[in-house]
Design a protein around this motif. Sequence first.
Motif, PDB file in Angstrom:
ATOM      1  N   THR A   1       0.855  -1.177   0.000  1.00 27.04           N
ATOM      2  CA  THR A   1       0.000   0.000   0.000  1.00 27.04           C
ATOM      3  C   THR A   1       0.894   1.231   0.000  1.00 27.04           C
ATOM      4  OG1 THR A   1      -1.710  -1.170   1.214  1.00 27.04           O
ATOM      5  CG2 THR A   1      -1.825   1.227   1.235  1.00 27.04           C
ATOM      6  N   LEU A   2       0.700   2.084  -0.972  1.00 15.69           N
ATOM      7  CA  LEU A   2       1.510   3.290  -1.108  1.00 15.69           C
ATOM      8  C   LEU A   2       1.063   4.327  -0.074  1.00 15.69           C
ATOM      9  CD1 LEU A   2       1.413   3.462  -5.001  1.00 15.69           C
ATOM     10  CD2 LEU A   2       3.218   2.504  -3.555  1.00 15.69           C
ATOM     11  N   PRO A   3       1.947   5.242   0.288  1.00 11.50           N
ATOM     12  CA  PRO A   3       1.591   6.255   1.288  1.00 11.50           C
ATOM     13  C   PRO A   3       0.414   7.137   0.862  1.00 11.50           C
ATOM     14  CG  PRO A   3       3.953   6.295   0.834  1.00 11.50           C
ATOM     15  CD  PRO A   3       3.327   5.351  -0.135  1.00 11.50           C
ATOM     16  N   ALA A   4       0.274   7.332  -0.444  1.00 14.82           N
ATOM     17  CA  ALA A   4      -0.821   8.156  -0.960  1.00 14.82           C
ATOM     18  C   ALA A   4      -1.175   7.666  -2.361  1.00 14.82           C
ATOM     19  CB  ALA A   4      -0.398   9.623  -1.019  1.00 14.82           C
ATOM     20  N   HIS A   5      -2.374   7.980  -2.808  1.00 17.91           N
ATOM     21  CA  HIS A   5      -2.754   7.637  -4.178  1.00 17.91           C
ATOM     22  C   HIS A   5      -1.804   8.336  -5.144  1.00 17.91           C
ATOM     23  CE1 HIS A   5      -6.511   6.413  -2.252  1.00 17.91           C
ATOM     24  NE2 HIS A   5      -6.669   5.645  -3.308  1.00 17.91           N
ATOM     25  N   THR A   6      -1.441   7.647  -6.225  1.00 15.25           N
ATOM     26  CA  THR A   6      -0.497   8.227  -7.170  1.00 15.25           C
ATOM     27  C   THR A   6      -0.776   7.722  -8.579  1.00 15.25           C
ATOM     28  OG1 THR A   6       1.844   8.614  -7.655  1.00 15.25           O
ATOM     29  CG2 THR A   6       1.257   6.430  -6.875  1.00 15.25           C
ATOM     30  N   GLN A   7      -0.293   8.485  -9.535  1.00 19.43           N
ATOM     31  CA  GLN A   7      -0.266   8.043 -10.931  1.00 19.43           C
ATOM     32  C   GLN A   7       1.166   8.119 -11.443  1.00 19.43           C
ATOM     33  OE1 GLN A   7      -2.959  10.640 -12.929  1.00 19.43           O
ATOM     34  NE2 GLN A   7      -1.692  12.448 -12.669  1.00 19.43           N
ATOM     35  N   ASP A   8       2.103   8.303 -10.528  1.00 22.79           N
ATOM     36  CA  ASP A   8       3.517   8.438 -10.863  1.00 22.79           C
ATOM     37  C   ASP A   8       4.118   7.056 -11.124  1.00 22.79           C
ATOM     38  OD1 ASP A   8       6.337   8.810 -10.844  1.00 22.79           O
ATOM     39  OD2 ASP A   8       6.101  10.642  -9.677  1.00 22.79           O
ATOM     40  N   THR A   9       4.508   6.818 -12.359  1.00 19.56           N
ATOM     41  CA  THR A   9       5.062   5.531 -12.765  1.00 19.56           C
ATOM     42  C   THR A   9       6.299   5.175 -11.955  1.00 19.56           C
ATOM     43  OG1 THR A   9       4.244   5.949 -14.997  1.00 19.56           O
ATOM     44  CG2 THR A   9       5.855   4.199 -14.755  1.00 19.56           C
TER      45      THR A   9
ATOM     46  N   LEU B   1      -2.646  -3.258 -10.188  1.00 20.43           N
ATOM     47  CA  LEU B   1      -2.849  -1.978  -9.500  1.00 20.43           C
ATOM     48  C   LEU B   1      -4.302  -1.916  -9.058  1.00 20.43           C
ATOM     49  CD1 LEU B   1      -0.981   0.381 -11.986  1.00 20.43           C
ATOM     50  CD2 LEU B   1      -0.055  -0.867 -10.017  1.00 20.43           C
ATOM     51  N   SER B   2      -4.535  -1.434  -7.837  1.00 18.23           N
ATOM     52  CA  SER B   2      -5.907  -1.372  -7.337  1.00 18.23           C
ATOM     53  C   SER B   2      -6.079  -0.182  -6.404  1.00 18.23           C
ATOM     54  CB  SER B   2      -6.282  -2.679  -6.628  1.00 18.23           C
ATOM     55  OG  SER B   2      -5.375  -2.960  -5.592  1.00 18.23           O
ATOM     56  N   ASP B   3      -7.263  -0.088  -5.844  1.00 22.40           N
ATOM     57  CA  ASP B   3      -7.653   1.023  -4.975  1.00 22.40           C
ATOM     58  C   ASP B   3      -7.581   2.340  -5.760  1.00 22.40           C
ATOM     59  OD1 ASP B   3      -8.441   2.560  -2.854  1.00 22.40           O
ATOM     60  OD2 ASP B   3      -6.608   2.296  -1.686  1.00 22.40           O
ATOM     61  N   PHE B   4      -8.294   2.359  -6.876  1.00 14.76           N
ATOM     62  CA  PHE B   4      -8.291   3.522  -7.768  1.00 14.76           C
ATOM     63  C   PHE B   4      -9.278   4.593  -7.318  1.00 14.76           C
ATOM     64  CE2 PHE B   4      -6.522   0.361 -10.620  1.00 14.76           C
ATOM     65  CZ  PHE B   4      -5.554   1.085 -11.279  1.00 14.76           C
ATOM     66  N   VAL B   5      -8.873   5.827  -7.538  1.00 12.80           N
ATOM     67  CA  VAL B   5      -9.759   6.981  -7.358  1.00 12.80           C
ATOM     68  C   VAL B   5      -9.437   7.975  -8.467  1.00 12.80           C
ATOM     69  CG1 VAL B   5      -9.985   6.754  -4.850  1.00 12.80           C
ATOM     70  CG2 VAL B   5      -8.172   8.171  -5.792  1.00 12.80           C
ATOM     71  N   PRO B   6     -10.399   8.793  -8.857  1.00 11.85           N
ATOM     72  CA  PRO B   6     -10.106   9.840  -9.849  1.00 11.85           C
ATOM     73  C   PRO B   6      -9.129  10.846  -9.253  1.00 11.85           C
ATOM     74  CG  PRO B   6     -12.480   9.643  -9.465  1.00 11.85           C
ATOM     75  CD  PRO B   6     -11.798   8.777  -8.465  1.00 11.85           C
ATOM     76  N   SER B   7      -8.300  11.425 -10.094  1.00 13.83           N
ATOM     77  CA  SER B   7      -7.310  12.389  -9.600  1.00 13.83           C
ATOM     78  C   SER B   7      -7.978  13.601  -8.968  1.00 13.83           C
ATOM     79  CB  SER B   7      -6.370  12.816 -10.726  1.00 13.83           C
ATOM     80  OG  SER B   7      -7.093  13.426 -11.764  1.00 13.83           O
ATOM     81  N   THR B   8      -9.207  13.870  -9.340  1.00 16.78           N
ATOM     82  CA  THR B   8      -9.924  15.012  -8.759  1.00 16.78           C
ATOM     83  C   THR B   8     -10.449  14.712  -7.359  1.00 16.78           C
ATOM     84  OG1 THR B   8     -11.943  14.262  -9.846  1.00 16.78           O
ATOM     85  CG2 THR B   8     -10.627  15.922 -11.001  1.00 16.78           C
TER      86      THR B   8
ATOM     87  N   SER C   1       5.236  15.992 -10.323  1.00 11.52           N
ATOM     88  CA  SER C   1       5.074  14.591 -10.714  1.00 11.52           C
ATOM     89  C   SER C   1       4.013  14.463 -11.807  1.00 11.52           C
ATOM     90  CB  SER C   1       4.677  13.753  -9.499  1.00 11.52           C
ATOM     91  OG  SER C   1       4.359  12.447  -9.883  1.00 11.52           O
ATOM     92  N   ARG C   2       2.876  15.137 -11.625  1.00  5.25           N
ATOM     93  CA  ARG C   2       1.816  15.088 -12.646  1.00  5.25           C
ATOM     94  C   ARG C   2       2.299  15.671 -13.972  1.00  5.25           C
ATOM     95  NH1 ARG C   2      -2.061  15.262  -8.389  1.00  5.25           N
ATOM     96  NH2 ARG C   2      -1.802  17.473  -7.958  1.00  5.25           N
ATOM     97  N   GLN C   3       3.057  16.759 -13.917  1.00  6.62           N
ATOM     98  CA  GLN C   3       3.577  17.365 -15.141  1.00  6.62           C
ATOM     99  C   GLN C   3       4.556  16.421 -15.839  1.00  6.62           C
ATOM    100  OE1 GLN C   3       5.161  21.044 -13.563  1.00  6.62           O
ATOM    101  NE2 GLN C   3       3.328  22.196 -14.147  1.00  6.62           N
ATOM    102  N   LEU C   4       5.415  15.762 -15.069  1.00  7.93           N
ATOM    103  CA  LEU C   4       6.368  14.817 -15.657  1.00  7.93           C
ATOM    104  C   LEU C   4       5.648  13.645 -16.306  1.00  7.93           C
ATOM    105  CD1 LEU C   4       9.229  13.777 -16.174  1.00  7.93           C
ATOM    106  CD2 LEU C   4       9.161  12.753 -13.881  1.00  7.93           C
ATOM    107  N   MET C   5       4.680  13.062 -15.613  1.00  6.88           N
ATOM    108  CA  MET C   5       3.940  11.923 -16.169  1.00  6.88           C
ATOM    109  C   MET C   5       3.152  12.341 -17.411  1.00  6.88           C
ATOM    110  SD  MET C   5       4.815   9.283 -14.490  1.00  6.88           S
ATOM    111  CE  MET C   5       6.417  10.021 -14.186  1.00  6.88           C
ATOM    112  N   GLN C   6       2.611  13.557 -17.411  1.00  8.49           N
ATOM    113  CA  GLN C   6       1.890  14.063 -18.585  1.00  8.49           C
ATOM    114  C   GLN C   6       2.844  14.229 -19.765  1.00  8.49           C
ATOM    115  OE1 GLN C   6      -1.533  14.591 -18.887  1.00  8.49           O
ATOM    116  NE2 GLN C   6      -0.948  14.676 -21.035  1.00  8.49           N
ATOM    117  N   ALA C   7       4.055  14.744 -19.498  1.00  6.90           N
ATOM    118  CA  ALA C   7       5.045  14.906 -20.564  1.00  6.90           C
ATOM    119  C   ALA C   7       5.442  13.556 -21.149  1.00  6.90           C
ATOM    120  CB  ALA C   7       6.275  15.640 -20.032  1.00  6.90           C
TER     121      ALA C   7
END
Length: 106
Positions: free
Chosen positions: A28-36, A64-71, A86-92
């Motif tokens: 379980t990660l410390p917080a929800h993330t989309q950072d690869t 991967l589980s325990d998904f939530v929308p980024s909003t 992190s979001r800007q890097l993943m978007q790039a």
Amino acid sequence: MCRTVTLFFRTNRHRTDLPQYSAHDSRTLPAHTQDTRIITEAALQLLDQLFRPGFQYKKLGVVLSDFVPSTAVQLDLFNADNDRKSRQLMQALDDINRRFGEQTIH
């Protein structure tokens, strides 16, 4: 965004002539993330923990589980700038791979 990374692998259970082994565990990660980078690091830590040499593995998976929308993610006052970067890097990375083909950058 996800919060739980699960890794599993096993040998071929139909090959009774070979040594058998299977394992699975979750982190379980410390917080929800989309950072690869964070997700990959958690999966590699699980691999180091569970892998045993000397077996012929047949199947491996990362779930991967325990998904939530980024909003819907609660922002962290102390890491707001890191989350934004992190979001800007993943978007790039996504934009480059979309423009020049999958796996251009990974």
